[in-house]
Motif scaffolding. Structure first.
Motif, PDB file in Angstrom:
ATOM      1  N   HIS A  17      -3.038  -0.023  12.706  1.00 43.02           N
ATOM      2  CA  HIS A  17      -2.588  -1.227  12.078  1.00 43.02           C
ATOM      3  C   HIS A  17      -2.618  -2.492  13.150  1.00 43.02           C
ATOM      4  O   HIS A  17      -2.515  -1.967  14.339  1.00 43.02           O
ATOM      5  N   LEU A  73       5.206  -5.722   5.854  1.00 36.04           N
ATOM      6  CA  LEU A  73       3.743  -5.093   6.159  1.00 36.04           C
ATOM      7  C   LEU A  73       3.026  -5.372   4.783  1.00 36.04           C
ATOM      8  O   LEU A  73       3.638  -5.283   3.746  1.00 36.04           O
ATOM      9  N   LEU A  82      -0.654  -4.057   2.763  1.00 38.35           N
ATOM     10  CA  LEU A  82      -1.734  -3.023   2.880  1.00 38.35           C
ATOM     11  C   LEU A  82      -2.774  -2.907   1.952  1.00 38.35           C
ATOM     12  O   LEU A  82      -2.085  -3.038   0.807  1.00 38.35           O
ATOM     13  N   GLY A 134      -4.485   2.178   1.753  1.00 37.23           N
ATOM     14  CA  GLY A 134      -3.776   2.249   3.149  1.00 37.23           C
ATOM     15  C   GLY A 134      -4.734   2.296   4.255  1.00 37.23           C
ATOM     16  O   GLY A 134      -4.230   2.764   5.425  1.00 37.23           O
ATOM     17  N   ARG A 174      -3.822  -2.013   7.282  1.00 42.01           N
ATOM     18  CA  ARG A 174      -2.476  -2.472   7.353  1.00 42.01           C
ATOM     19  C   ARG A 174      -2.145  -3.378   8.349  1.00 42.01           C
ATOM     20  O   ARG A 174      -2.526  -3.453   9.374  1.00 42.01           O
ATOM     21  N   ARG A 200       4.897   5.582   5.347  1.00 46.76           N
ATOM     22  CA  ARG A 200       4.333   4.328   4.952  1.00 46.76           C
ATOM     23  C   ARG A 200       4.435   3.390   5.880  1.00 46.76           C
ATOM     24  O   ARG A 200       3.606   2.242   6.213  1.00 46.76           O
TER      25      ARG A 200
END
Ligand SMILES: O=C(O)c1ccc(O)c(O)c1
Ligand SMILES: [Mg+2]
Length: 621
Positions: A439, A481, A483, A487, A490, A598
């Motif tokens: 991310h 966050l 996303l 996923g 991110r 997550r």
């Protein structure tokens, strides 16, 4: 046969925007709104005559959809009613000069009002009769904090009882959703009595309704209300009037109205897309679907020559190898696994000195052209291309903080992709186990935080997680966050909740690029051997971890030994460590996800920030 998509009128209340009435109208028109709600105070403060304002709106292509608000009218003793009707007549005169034919009456908060729906209905009937004689209609809105009338159901009961064709209701999503109201029963109101619709989102807060409404409303998609469900219910009830934004917000009230109106329009288009099966239509064109993303293609850091060197040695110490030089620009490609970092020493910007800063993110998408058209449709500024004819044709748009967002074609072979613009460099290290980019954490200027959430949500189709706030060494940080459904992309957006004084560092929470590994301990060992400045985490953190989570002693010992931070949720675990910030703005983190965790270890951030500061004070870096 499917029904052809309809283009709905889009409107904005002048109270959403900053500046003079003229500034607000100009901004609303430039952002593509079809109409405005003129907020009374904006008109009163204006030096322009109502006729002049009417002409300006006409020139700008703006309808005056609503004049508002008329307060504290109904359910009052006779003598007060007389004064209120006189006040209303003055406003109807004004509306005639403006050419506005719909007035908003919001439910009374007056101590003179009484709890009597029959009286309220009778007096609103009288008002509607007066208005009708002037070709004006009245819509009645329940303020969430109205003295007696504080739900749309009660406002509708009164309107029904008043039974006048010039009287209907105004629905405002904030007043309904802030109180946990049920929008599905809106369909019990006949469509012709739904005179007006005001849309606002908000963060979930536990506070006084009036304060919440007057300071913290947000444009749809920026907060946590289910605006799509709300709008769906209103449209299902047959409402056919304008979709109008009414957002009271301390930041937007101070912001340049031009970009704020663009942000507002983007929110409305994204809301229509979420609520209406056919999606929004702008100028006869519909919006391409959100792009199908397949992970980050690259992260580009901007640097001056000195910063470029420092970034290069940090990357080398993390096991990256210099893998290519751009054929026409001073850009170096660093590679490890699927992680690709570009260091661009071209543009000389103040933020690129010292240790460099995030300049661009590339994402893999199946159809970059459609993704760019969508971004354009959502009013994202498309950046000029600078590719030579033989180079990859990469389109990019600017995010609210100026970061460029590139769409790269998924699965293109090297020659057809942006990678083909780099002359490959052979050799390099064996690597340290980094497999890709997990991310990117992007610190946002506070004033652009909500806009940024909406930007990534709408342009890239990313879903925001609920916001979290944590107390960091230099103040509260809000973090959210976003996303994609798979996923694969991110982005962690965070911002200082307040910025005061000069004690805190200019950049209290630098941006970072989080690199993924399948074995955080192996990578930690490898990068230490390569000389990476891993940030030391104190024992207090590990003592607390043990107290809270009762970790396997062997795991606990390894975390402590390697300065690896730890978190877990119901779905999995997260292990991560950071290296020193080579400058002040951007650093690298290495993360391992186990199972379906997550988050991004956000609760460890204050410990990491304090560790970075300790290191900076001790070593100067
Ligand atoms: O806060 C207010 O006073 C106010 C005024 C008009 C509105 O439409 C509203 O929703 C709130
Ligand atoms: Mg309202």
């Amino acid at each position: 046969m499917s029904t052809p998509p309809v283009e709905r009128a889009r409107s904005i209340a002048t109270v959403c925007l900053s500046g003079s009435l003229e500034d607000k109208l100009t901004a609303a028109s430039a952002a593509g709104f079809d109409g405005v709600e003129i907020f009374e105070n904006d008109l009163i403060a204006s030096a322009a005559t109502p006729e002049r304002i009417r002409a300006q709106c006409a020139d700008l292509g703006l309808a005056i959809d609503l004049y508002q608000p008329f307060r504290d009218f109904e359910a009052v003793p006779r003598d007060v009613l007389r004064a209120n009707l006189r006040r209303a007549e003055h406003k109807f005169d004004l509306m005639a000069r403006l050419g506005a034919d719909l007035a908003l009456v919001c439910s009374s908060v007056s101590p003179e009002a009484v709890d009597d729906d029959d009286l309220a209905a009778e007096q609103l009937h009288d008002l509607a009769e007066l208005a009708a004689g002037r070709g004006i209609r009245i819509c009645y809105e329940a303020l969430a904090w109205g003295r007696f009338v504080d739900t749309y159901e009660r406002a509708w009961r009164i309107v029904r009882r008043a039974d006048h064709p010039a009287l209907g209701v105004c629905l405002d999503s904030f007043h309904i959703l802030s109180r946990g109201g049920d929008p599905t029963t809106i369909r019990t109101i006949p469509a012709e009595k739904l005179f007006f619709l005001q849309l606002a989102d908000a963060p979930r807060m536990n506070m006084d309704l009036l304060q919440w409404s007057r300071h913290h409303r947000l444009f749809p998609g920026q907060g946590e209300f289910d605006l799509a469900g709300f709008l769906g219910a209103v449209l299902a009830a047959g409402y056919a009037g304008p979709l109008s934004l009414e957002v009271f917000n301390d930041v937007f009230r101070q912001a340049d109205p031009g970009p704020a109106a663009v942000d507002a329009m983007r929110s409305l288009l994204a809301l229509e897309e979420a609520a209406v099966p056919a999606g929004p239509v702008v100028g006869g064109r519909s919006l391409p679907e959100p792009p199908e993303l397949a992970g980050p293609a690259f992260v580009e850091l901007g640097a001056d020559a000195g910063a470029g060197e420092r970034l290069g040695s940090t990357l080398a110490a993390l096991g990256f190898r210099p893998a290519g030089r751009h054929r026409s620009k001073p850009v170096r490609l660093w590679e490890q696994g699927d992680a690709r970092i570009l260091v661009n020493t071209g543009p000389d910007r103040p933020e690129h000195r010292g240790g460099g800063a995030l300049a661009a993110i590339g994402v893999h998408s199946a159809d970059p052209r459609a993704a760019t058209r969508r971004a354009e449709g959502l009013l994202a500024p498309v950046l000029p291309r600078s590719a030579r004819p033989d180079e990859a044709d990469l389109s990019s748009v600017a995010a609210p903080d100026g970061t460029a967002l590139f769409f790269c074609r998924t699965g293109a072979d090297r020659d057809a992709s942006w990678l083909g613009d780099f002359d490959p460099e052979p050799g390099g290290t064996a690597g340290a186990g980094v497999t890709g980019i997990d991310h990117v954490a992007m610190t946002q200027p506070f004033d652009h935080f909500d806009e940024a959430i909406l930007f990534y949500r709408s342009v890239l189709g990313l879903d925001p997680e609920p916001p979290v706030e944590f107390a960091a060494p230099f103040g509260l940080v809000r973090s959210r966050l976003v996303l994609d459904p798979g996923g694969t992309v991110r982005l962690a957006l965070d911002s200082a909740v307040l910025r005061r004084g000069s004690w805190a560092p200019a950049v209290p929470n630098p941006q970072h690029v989080a690199l993924s590994t399948d074995d955080v301990f192996a990578t930690a060992r490898a990068v230490r051997e390569l000389g990476a400045p891993v940030v030391a985490i104190p024992d207090n953190y590990y003592d607390d971890l043990d107290a809270r989570l009762e970790l396997d002693p062997e795991l606990a010992a390894r975390l402590r030994e390697c300065s690896v931070l730890y978190d877990r949720d119901a779905r999995g675990e997260y292990l991560h460590f950071s290296v020193a910030v080579p400058g002040s703005r951007v650093f690298f983190e290495v993360v391992q996800r186990v199972g379906g965790y997550r988050g991004r270890g956000e609760h460890n951030t204050p410990v990491r920030m304090a560790a970075h500061r300790r290191r900076r004070l001790a070593t100067g870096s």
